[in-house]
Design a protein around this motif. Structure first.
Motif, mmCIF file in Angstrom:
data_model
loop_
_atom_site.group_PDB
_atom_site.id
_atom_site.type_symbol
_atom_site.label_atom_id
_atom_site.label_comp_id
_atom_site.label_asym_id
_atom_site.label_seq_id
_atom_site.Cartn_x
_atom_site.Cartn_y
_atom_site.Cartn_z
ATOM 1 N N GLN A 1 0.843 -1.189 0.000
ATOM 2 C CA GLN A 1 0.000 0.000 0.000
ATOM 3 C C GLN A 1 0.883 1.245 0.000
ATOM 4 N N PRO A 2 0.516 2.289 -0.753
ATOM 5 C CA PRO A 2 1.343 3.507 -0.784
ATOM 6 C C PRO A 2 1.492 4.105 0.610
ATOM 7 N N ALA A 3 2.689 4.590 0.907
ATOM 8 C CA ALA A 3 2.920 5.214 2.206
ATOM 9 C C ALA A 3 2.119 6.501 2.353
ATOM 10 N N LEU A 4 1.784 7.141 1.228
ATOM 11 C CA LEU A 4 1.038 8.399 1.227
ATOM 12 C C LEU A 4 -0.035 8.332 0.151
ATOM 13 N N THR A 5 -1.192 8.909 0.406
ATOM 14 C CA THR A 5 -2.287 8.816 -0.563
ATOM 15 C C THR A 5 -2.037 9.672 -1.797
ATOM 16 N N TYR A 6 -1.095 10.602 -1.711
ATOM 17 C CA TYR A 6 -0.810 11.475 -2.855
ATOM 18 C C TYR A 6 0.501 11.102 -3.544
ATOM 19 N N LEU A 7 1.052 9.939 -3.194
ATOM 20 C CA LEU A 7 2.329 9.528 -3.780
ATOM 21 C C LEU A 7 2.208 9.324 -5.293
ATOM 22 N N GLU A 8 1.109 8.730 -5.736
ATOM 23 C CA GLU A 8 0.924 8.477 -7.171
ATOM 24 C C GLU A 8 0.947 9.786 -7.958
ATOM 25 N N GLN A 9 0.256 10.799 -7.440
ATOM 26 C CA GLN A 9 0.223 12.094 -8.130
ATOM 27 C C GLN A 9 1.608 12.746 -8.131
ATOM 28 N N ILE B 1 -0.299 7.828 20.655
ATOM 29 C CA ILE B 1 -1.137 9.025 20.629
ATOM 30 C C ILE B 1 -0.361 10.136 19.933
ATOM 31 N N LEU B 2 -0.979 10.763 18.933
ATOM 32 C CA LEU B 2 -0.316 11.832 18.186
ATOM 33 C C LEU B 2 -1.206 13.064 18.128
ATOM 34 N N PRO B 3 -0.747 14.206 18.667
ATOM 35 C CA PRO B 3 -1.512 15.444 18.485
ATOM 36 C C PRO B 3 -1.756 15.694 17.002
ATOM 37 N N ALA B 4 -2.999 16.016 16.661
ATOM 38 C CA ALA B 4 -3.368 16.196 15.256
ATOM 39 C C ALA B 4 -3.775 17.643 15.006
ATOM 40 N N PRO B 5 -3.514 18.114 13.767
ATOM 41 C CA PRO B 5 -2.991 17.395 12.607
ATOM 42 C C PRO B 5 -1.512 17.053 12.756
ATOM 43 N N TYR B 6 -1.108 15.950 12.072
ATOM 44 C CA TYR B 6 0.283 15.524 12.181
ATOM 45 C C TYR B 6 0.833 15.071 10.829
ATOM 46 N N TYR B 7 2.134 14.853 10.805
ATOM 47 C CA TYR B 7 2.888 14.436 9.619
ATOM 48 C C TYR B 7 2.254 13.187 9.001
ATOM 49 N N PRO B 8 1.829 13.234 7.732
ATOM 50 C CA PRO B 8 1.067 12.130 7.149
ATOM 51 C C PRO B 8 1.771 10.778 7.175
ATOM 52 N N SER C 1 5.965 22.063 14.688
ATOM 53 C CA SER C 1 4.925 21.202 14.147
ATOM 54 C C SER C 1 4.998 21.045 12.634
ATOM 55 N N ASN C 2 4.793 19.830 12.198
ATOM 56 C CA ASN C 2 4.484 19.500 10.813
ATOM 57 C C ASN C 2 3.081 18.906 10.856
ATOM 58 N N PRO C 3 2.062 19.586 10.321
ATOM 59 C CA PRO C 3 2.079 20.547 9.217
ATOM 60 C C PRO C 3 1.883 22.012 9.606
ATOM 61 N N LEU C 4 1.778 22.325 10.903
ATOM 62 C CA LEU C 4 1.352 23.669 11.285
ATOM 63 C C LEU C 4 2.440 24.720 11.115
ATOM 64 N N GLY C 5 3.711 24.308 11.113
ATOM 65 C CA GLY C 5 4.783 25.269 10.901
ATOM 66 C C GLY C 5 4.936 26.260 12.029
ATOM 67 N N ASP C 6 4.707 25.827 13.258
ATOM 68 C CA ASP C 6 4.780 26.729 14.400
ATOM 69 C C ASP C 6 5.472 26.024 15.558
ATOM 70 N N GLY D 1 -5.786 17.812 4.129
ATOM 71 C CA GLY D 1 -5.828 17.798 5.586
ATOM 72 C C GLY D 1 -6.196 16.448 6.160
ATOM 73 N N ARG D 2 -6.988 15.684 5.418
ATOM 74 C CA ARG D 2 -7.366 14.364 5.920
ATOM 75 C C ARG D 2 -6.139 13.488 6.138
ATOM 76 N N ASP D 3 -5.143 13.621 5.264
ATOM 77 C CA ASP D 3 -3.920 12.837 5.420
ATOM 78 C C ASP D 3 -3.169 13.217 6.692
ATOM 79 N N CYS D 4 -3.370 14.452 7.142
ATOM 80 C CA CYS D 4 -2.758 14.925 8.386
ATOM 81 C C CYS D 4 -3.667 14.684 9.588
ATOM 82 N N HIS D 5 -4.814 14.035 9.346
ATOM 83 C CA HIS D 5 -5.814 13.758 10.381
ATOM 84 C C HIS D 5 -6.399 15.036 10.967
ATOM 85 N N HIS D 6 -6.585 16.027 10.097
ATOM 86 C CA HIS D 6 -7.334 17.199 10.521
ATOM 87 C C HIS D 6 -8.780 16.762 10.764
#
Length: 507
Positions: free
Chosen positions: A71-79, A194-201, A264-269, A470-475
């Motif tokens: 299974q692809p590690a990321l849902t957008y890898l194909e694109q 447990i991972l604070p979300a959103p998080y690195y896909p 944070s990844n993806p928040l950049g803060d 954002g769904r990939d980051c579990h937003h």
């Protein structure tokens, strides 16, 4: 043990006959009998064909593991792979793709690689023999000593010198390998993190593909409507971690760790030190490992507009006292991940690092790091680079300047399209609010994540701009996208803004 059930009564995944056949093709596994009397966990009474039964069990295990890994590690890898051969260039390919999904800093990468190559070529003759054979699989003593000095001179300045030595450091082929090894060593298959979300896909893949640890998002919704480029993103809280842990237990998994990314990844803060410590106290009180992913600690490029970055290594003693734990016990639970891919702009170098005072973890890593070691010549060249403090100081100052310029260019590009984002002061991303665009594109009063995916596909196919859903980051709600700004040039960012505006205007 019940038929078809694993440890603690958990239902084992089973492949359909079609999936099993496909897996055998992929893995070149032999055909096996479908006779249930030959399948060990379905046998009633003594097995009458132990050898055949063992082959069936092994084949099924191989199929389950192998099939999950396909299974692809990321849902957008194909694109992303489709975009790579046809990238935007203002003159040579003005209609090419603009991939803003890669968490990679290419702004100074060529400079670092050239410097590493030159130092690699200058390996003294008396060192050649020592790096051509096996070494400590934790990493060479020289590199770990250089890394300790690097930490002390940068983001672990607040940690005592005797607490940051080569004995507290391990390296592996990338920070992802470090995370996976920790998941393998600190949890059992079927346990959770447990991972604070959103998080690195890619955390989902890092935890699940081999360690079989279940990621459990801990979303924090506060402040997300204020995507004005100035307001900070929400910070993780003990309450959100506790809610996620309760959800994990409800679903039958045992929480073993918190994976906390700061910056944070993806928040950049940057997460304020007080919030980090509060979350660490909660983890320690619940006897959960606190894994602090600090791969962007030396990429805080806008420090004047960010809270001071403080490493978990500098907070653990105070957190331990508040949690009522002895310092030696705290040492077993707090681990800091860092690396060279992001802060040193060399993702292809594959050097991830762990700081921990747990000698139990260090001892275990000395074993499993055999499978993900870093070549000795690479270690030697990197140590020489880190030891050149004047070069490193100049590099970091220039890198901060370039990151800030790229952040500003990306922010301006989004503004052209009327898209706002949360405050970004560190890392390589803007976290952008596309909810208005999503409503317009979906024509739905309450868009779903399926609508978000459709918007992602349309942006890729029509605007030829690739951003992380954002769904990939579990937003927790649809309509947010991560925009990576350091893997492309300013002209690409400007063109992305123009394309996004045209796309939105045409909806």
């Amino acid at each position: 043990m019940e038929p078809g059930r694993g440890r603690e009564g958990q239902v084992e995944p089973r492949l359909s006959p079609e999936d099993a056949a496909e897996a055998r093709k992929i893995l070149h596994a032999p055909e096996v009998s479908t006779d249930d009397t030959l399948v060990h966990d379905l046998c009633v009474g003594p097995c009458l064909n132990t050898m055949k039964c063992g082959e069936e069990v092994l084949a099924r295990l191989a199929n389950d593991r192998g099939l999950s890994a396909t299974q692809p590690a990321l849902t957008y890898l194909e694109q992303f792979l489709e975009a790579l051969p046809c990238l935007f260039h203002p003159v040579e390919n003005p209609s090419g793709f603009i991939p803003l999904v890669v968490a990679q800093n290419d702004l100074m990468g060529s400079v670092v690689i050239k410097e590493l190559v030159s130092r690699h070529a200058m390996i003294p003759d008396d060192v050649v023999s020592s790096i051509s054979g096996y070494d400590d699989f934790l990493g060479s003593s020289r590199l770990r000593t250089s890394l300790a000095a690097y930490l002390k001179s940068t983001f672990m300045r607040d940690v005592s010198e005797e607490d940051v030595t080569a004995d507290h450091i391990a390296i592996a082929a990338g920070a992802g390998a470090i995370i996976e090894n920790l998941a393998f060593l600190l949890a059992d298959a079927g346990d959770s993190a447990i991972l604070p979300a959103p998080y690195y896909p890619a955390f989902d893949n890092d935890l699940q593909v081999r360690a079989k640890v279940t990621p459990v998002p801990a979303p924090e919704l506060k402040n997300f409507p204020d995507a004005d480029g100035v307001s900070p993103a929400p910070v993780p809280t003990p309450a959100s971690l506790a809610a996620a842990a309760a959800d994990a237990v409800q679903k039958g998994t045992k929480p073993r760790m918190v994976i906390f990314t700061n910056p944070s990844n993806p928040l950049g803060d940057v997460v304020p030190a007080q919030n980090v410590q509060e979350c660490m106290v909660w983890a320690l009180r619940n006897k959960l490992h606190f894994v602090s992913d600090e791969v962007y600690a030396n990429s805080v490029f806008d420090a004047e507009n960010a809270p001071p970055f403080v490493s978990a290594a500098a907070l653990k003693d105070a957190a331990g006292r508040e949690a009522g734990m002895e310092p030696t016990e705290v040492d077993e639970y707090v681990h800091v991940v860092f690396g060279m891919s992001k802060d040193l702009c060399v993702s292809g170098l594959r050097v991830g690092c762990l700081y921990t005072k747990s000698q139990h973890v260090i001892s275990a890593l000395r074993n499993v790091s055999y499978f993900c070691g870093v070549p000795n010549p690479t270690q030697h060249a990197l140590a020489a680079l880190l030891d050149d403090t004047a070069w490193m100081k100049n590099f970091m100052e220039t890198n901060f300047k370039k990151l800030k310029e790229s952040r500003d260019a990306a922010s301006a590009a989004l503004a052209v399209a009327g898209i706002q984002h949360t405050r970004a002061t560190a890392g390589l991303f803007l976290y952008a609010d596309f909810t208005r665009v999503l409503k317009k594109h979906s024509r739905a009063d309450e868009p779903t994540f399926e609508h978000e995916r459709a918007l992602f596909e349309a942006l890729f196919k029509e605007a030829r701009v690739l951003v992380t859903p954002g769904r990939d980051c579990h937003h927790p709600t649809p309509g947010w996208f991560r925009v990576c700004f350091a893997a492309v040039g300013v002209k690409s960012l400007e063109e992305a803004g123009r394309r996004l505006k045209r796309f939105i205007d045409a909806i």
